[in-house]
Design a protein around this motif. Structure first.
Motif: not given
Length: 170
Positions: A120-131, A133-135, A138-147, A152-153
């Motif tokens: 899935v696309r998570i920003s203008k510059s990134f696509i992430v493999n959902l499988r 994702i470890k963690y 919830v961040g500020l300004n309704a953003k999410l932080h993935l580990t 990788s962050q």
């Protein structure tokens, strides 16, 4: 009973998937008319739904796809891809073992190609493999932080949070 014939070389991956999905099974090392490099696996009929999940996961692990590069095509295992990053027109595929592969395709095209495989696309510059994702935090300004599993962050930007959550049924 459901019987599956599987390669002994790949048995550890299958056993891990069966164990993770709490499927009770019995290994049979010697079946009539089968070569020595395979093993039989018996699974209770009541666990058919769990078995379907396991088979889907195994198919995912084995799925390969050709991607265009600057000088030809490269075949990559989909499960080895953690995320894809765009630097202008440069597209870099970040994979297991700190490997990187430069891809010659636009990010939105990769997004469409890989969507059925839990990307899935998570920003203008990134696509992430959902499988991978470890963690999720919830961040500020309704953003999410993935580990990711490789530590990788990445950040899901606000405009992509809704679609990201929908993909994960959150």
């Amino acid at each position: 009973m459901i019987k599956i014939i599987w390669s002994k070389d790949e048995l550890s991956t299958l056993e891990e998937q069966l164990h993770n999905n709490h499927v009770n099974y019995v290994l049979i090392n010697h079946l009539d008319n089968l070569p020595d490099h395979v093993v039989g696996i018996e699974i209770d009929d009541e666990k058919v739904d769990d078995l379907k999940k396991v088979i889907e996961m195994i198919e995912y692990e084995k799925m390969q796809m050709f991607f265009p590069t600057l000088d030809g095509f490269v075949q990559l295992y989909i499960s080895n891809i953690y995320y894809i990053e765009a630097f202008g027109e440069d597209i870099v595929c970040h994979m297991r073992n700190l490997e990187q592969q430069h891809i010659k395709k636009l990010l939105y095209q990769l997004e469409m190609i890989l969507e059925p495989y839990h990307f899935v696309r998570i920003s203008k510059s990134f696509i992430v493999n959902l499988r991978q994702i470890k963690y999720i935090k919830v961040g500020l300004n309704a953003k999410l932080h993935l580990t990711l599993n490789n530590q990788s962050q990445l950040e899901v930007t606000r405009s992509f949070v809704k679609k990201f959550k929908k993909q994960l049924d959150l």
